[in-house]
Write an enzyme that holds these catalytic residues in place. Structure first.
Site, short mmCIF file in Angstrom:
data_model
loop_
_atom_site.label_atom_id
_atom_site.label_comp_id
_atom_site.label_asym_id
_atom_site.label_seq_id
_atom_site.Cartn_x
_atom_site.Cartn_y
_atom_site.Cartn_z
N ASP A 24 9.91 31.75 6.66
CA ASP A 24 10.91 30.78 7.13
C ASP A 24 12.06 30.74 6.14
OD1 ASP A 24 12.28 28.61 8.17
OD2 ASP A 24 10.92 27.14 7.27
N ASN A 26 14.94 28.63 6.69
CA ASN A 26 15.76 27.42 6.79
C ASN A 26 14.99 26.10 6.72
OD1 ASN A 26 14.53 27.45 9.26
ND2 ASN A 26 16.40 27.67 10.48
N ASP A 28 12.57 24.85 8.58
CA ASP A 28 12.10 24.17 9.79
C ASP A 28 10.63 24.43 10.08
OD1 ASP A 28 12.12 26.75 10.73
OD2 ASP A 28 13.46 26.38 12.43
N ASP A 32 11.53 33.24 10.78
CA ASP A 32 12.74 33.62 11.50
C ASP A 32 13.25 34.99 11.03
OD1 ASP A 32 14.06 32.98 9.02
OD2 ASP A 32 14.04 30.88 9.65
N ASP A 101 8.91 44.28 20.71
CA ASP A 101 7.75 44.03 21.56
C ASP A 101 8.25 43.71 22.96
OD1 ASP A 101 5.23 43.29 22.55
OD2 ASP A 101 4.66 42.39 20.65
N ASP A 202 3.51 45.43 25.86
CA ASP A 202 2.41 44.49 26.01
C ASP A 202 1.70 44.69 27.35
OD1 ASP A 202 1.16 41.89 25.01
OD2 ASP A 202 1.92 41.20 26.95
N GLU A 244 0.05 49.07 25.02
CA GLU A 244 -1.19 48.31 24.87
C GLU A 244 -1.99 48.41 26.16
OE1 GLU A 244 -2.63 43.76 23.76
OE2 GLU A 244 -1.05 44.07 25.23
N HIS A 318 -1.95 40.33 16.05
CA HIS A 318 -1.71 38.90 16.29
C HIS A 318 -2.72 38.29 17.26
CE1 HIS A 318 0.12 41.09 19.55
NE2 HIS A 318 0.14 39.99 20.27
N ASP A 319 -3.49 39.12 17.97
CA ASP A 319 -4.48 38.62 18.93
C ASP A 319 -5.91 38.70 18.40
OD1 ASP A 319 -2.75 37.95 21.00
OD2 ASP A 319 -2.81 39.93 21.90
#
Length: 546
Positions: A24, A26, A28, A32, A101, A202, A244, A318-319
């Protein structure tokens, strides 16, 4: 050494970034694009060639960005299109290509195409999606969505159901419609003009679905669609493309990754990643890893694609849960088992993928209760299983093992607050072990998991046998040792690894006695090569003969 001309991506190592959790910039609490730009030096030092970034397009974030509302703009949570163009340019300066992606099976229900489609059956966008006339409460068939519930959603103003294989907010696109395909191809060409280095596609094996016949993946027109897309887009650039395909077999994978380039560079297949679940059940139904079966599965893919296709090599994404927690030991032998798993994977033929934090040996997380979890799949399963009478501790055990949030906790950069990921409140809690496992401390430790990955990545470029060598599985029935040979015209390479927390013996031929030890995951001593090797828990090495 024989010089072989090969596509650049066969030598490459790809790093995957889940942008929400990477860096990150900034405050929040959400990673990003400017955060990624700030870490390009880290990626360059690691030695990777390309970065695959999970979706950053405009999205309501029902499924963490895999529900796209605009394919040609960046979601403000990640930055702007200008930021994206800067990332592509600055990565290129470091010889790093950016892989986008692409989610082409479905859009968000907030995409303008779908908003138009709902306005009427005669709307030109209506046929961009898959619809069925019907009666409310009587579904067209009993197909279920991957995230739970029926795969059909009623739209009262149309007296129709639309089909969705995933979330109700992810209506499936109708690839039978040539206008849909043309829109997609034009969008891909637009990104290619911006300089992207490739695409990860994907659930691409689902685009040729036939809901009337209960077909979701590997539909009859799948390869026709893929070959048309490749002709219209990918073949017009020097790209890396990876499809994928959860339902791929080696035979199908040979079509996806045909060396003639008619479809993709390579395939993501998952046969090896579904072995620690009960047969015929869901991923949440845990079972011990059948190690001998795993070896034979990996060997099958190595042998059947040799010279006829190309595989992706991965343990994490990520899965998926963190591999060191899944099939290694994230306690006493965390470093050794993380290195062992890396060595076994990178020693095979294919393009290796390193998921953010994997190079640090990041682990699964155990949040105290369900309120700390964010993943839609996890939350839906929790509710469904509670309603079905499962005990909460049993459900949480499955979540601790398999939740996608295991991979989505923030990248652990340092021992500072929030692991150096953000100065604000992170969107998902940081794994509490960041004070012990983080990039800053590992970069200072020459024996760290991080430096082991750097060596592996470098070796892939130094020794062609990693890329070109033929694979031969050794000791196929051994219940502790994973051993295999890689052989090309100049070199023989032996990979030997103890996959367990107990000592093991690896029987090898005496001809390896004088071989060079290329890599070893224990720092304190070197294995002696005789007729057999006594292996410590999770010990692994690569021997080389030239």
């Amino acid at each position: 050494m024989t010089e072989i001309k090969r596509p650049w991506w066969k030598n490459a190592v790809v790093y995957q970034i889940y942008p929400k959790s990477f860096q990150d910039s900034n405050g929040d609490g959400i990673g990003d694009i400017r955060g990624i730009i700030s870490r390009l030096d880290y990626l360059e030092e690691l030695g990777i060639d390309a970065v695959w970034i999970s979706p950053m397009y405009c999205s309501p974030q029902d499924d963490n960005g895999y529900d796209i509302s605009d394919y040609q703009d960046i979601d403000p949570m990640f930055g702007s299109l200008d930021d994206m163009e800067e990332l592509i340019a600055k990565a290129k300066e470091k010889n790093i290509r950016i892989i986008m992606d692409l989610v082409l099976n479905h859009t968000s229900d907030e995409h303008r195409w779908f908003l138009e489609a709902k306005k009427g059956k005669d709307n030109p966008y209506h046929d961009y999606y898959v619809w069925k006339d019907g009666v409310e409460g009587t579904y067209p068939n009993d197909m279920k969505a991957a995230f739970g519930g029926p795969a059909w959603e009623w739209v009262p103003e149309l007296n129709q159901y639309y089909f969705h294989q995933f979330s109700v907010k992810q209506p499936d696109l109708n690839w039978e419609n040539p206008k849909v395909r043309r829109e997609i191809y034009d969008m891909i060409l637009w990104w290619m003009e911006k300089g992207v280095g490739g695409f990860r596609l994907d659930v691409i094996d689902q685009i040729a679905k036939e809901p009337d016949n209960g077909i979701t993946n590997n539909g009859p027109r799948l390869h026709e669609f893929l070959q048309e897309m490749s002709r219209e887009t990918f073949q017009k650039g020097d790209l890396i493309t990876v499809g994928e395909a959860w339902g791929a077999t080696p035979e199908i994978a040979k079509l996806y990754s045909n060396p003639d380039g008619t479809e993709f560079s390579m395939v993501f297949q998952f046969e090896h990643m579904v072995m620690d679940q009960q047969e015929g059940k869901e991923k949440w139904d845990l079972a011990p890893l059948p190690f001998v079966k795993l070896k034979k599965c990996l060997a099958k893919w190595q042998e059947e694609l040799y010279g006829r296709g190309w595989n992706s090599l991965f343990w994490d994404n990520h899965d998926l849960p963190r591999i060191v927690s899944r099939w290694g030991d994230d306690g006493k032998y965390r470093k050794e088992s993380a290195k062992m798993l890396a060595l076994v994977l990178h020693g095979m033929q294919g393009t290796p993928y390193v998921y953010q934090g994997e190079e640090l040996g990041m682990t699964n997380v155990r949040f105290p209760d369900i309120s700390s979890y964010e993943d839609i799949e996890t939350l839906n399963m929790y509710r469904e299983r509670l309603d079905a009478g499962y005990k909460e501790d049993e459900i949480m055990k499955s979540i601790y093992a398999k939740s996608r949030d295991n991979a989505r906790t923030p990248m652990q950069w340092s021992g500072e607050k929030n692991a150096g990921f953000t100065t604000g409140k992170p969107w998902i809690r940081v794994n509490p072990n960041y004070t012990d496992i983080n990039a800053e401390s590992e970069k200072k430790d020459p024996d760290s998991v991080y430096h082991f990955y750097r060596k592996l990545i470098r070796m892939r470029k130094e020794y062609p046998v990693f890329v070109d060598g033929k694979f031969e599985l050794l000791l196929p029935e051994d219940e502790q040792v994973f051993a295999y040979l890689r052989t090309d015209s100049d070199t023989q390479m032996l990979v030997c690894a103890n996959f367990t927390g107990e000592p093991a013996e690896c029987q090898i031929s005496g001809e390896w006695k004088e071989a060079q030890i290329l890599l070893h995951n224990y720092a304190d001593d070197v294995p002696e090569c005789g007729e057999s090797l006594q292996l410590k828990p999770y010990e692994a090495f690569i021997l080389l003969k030239q």
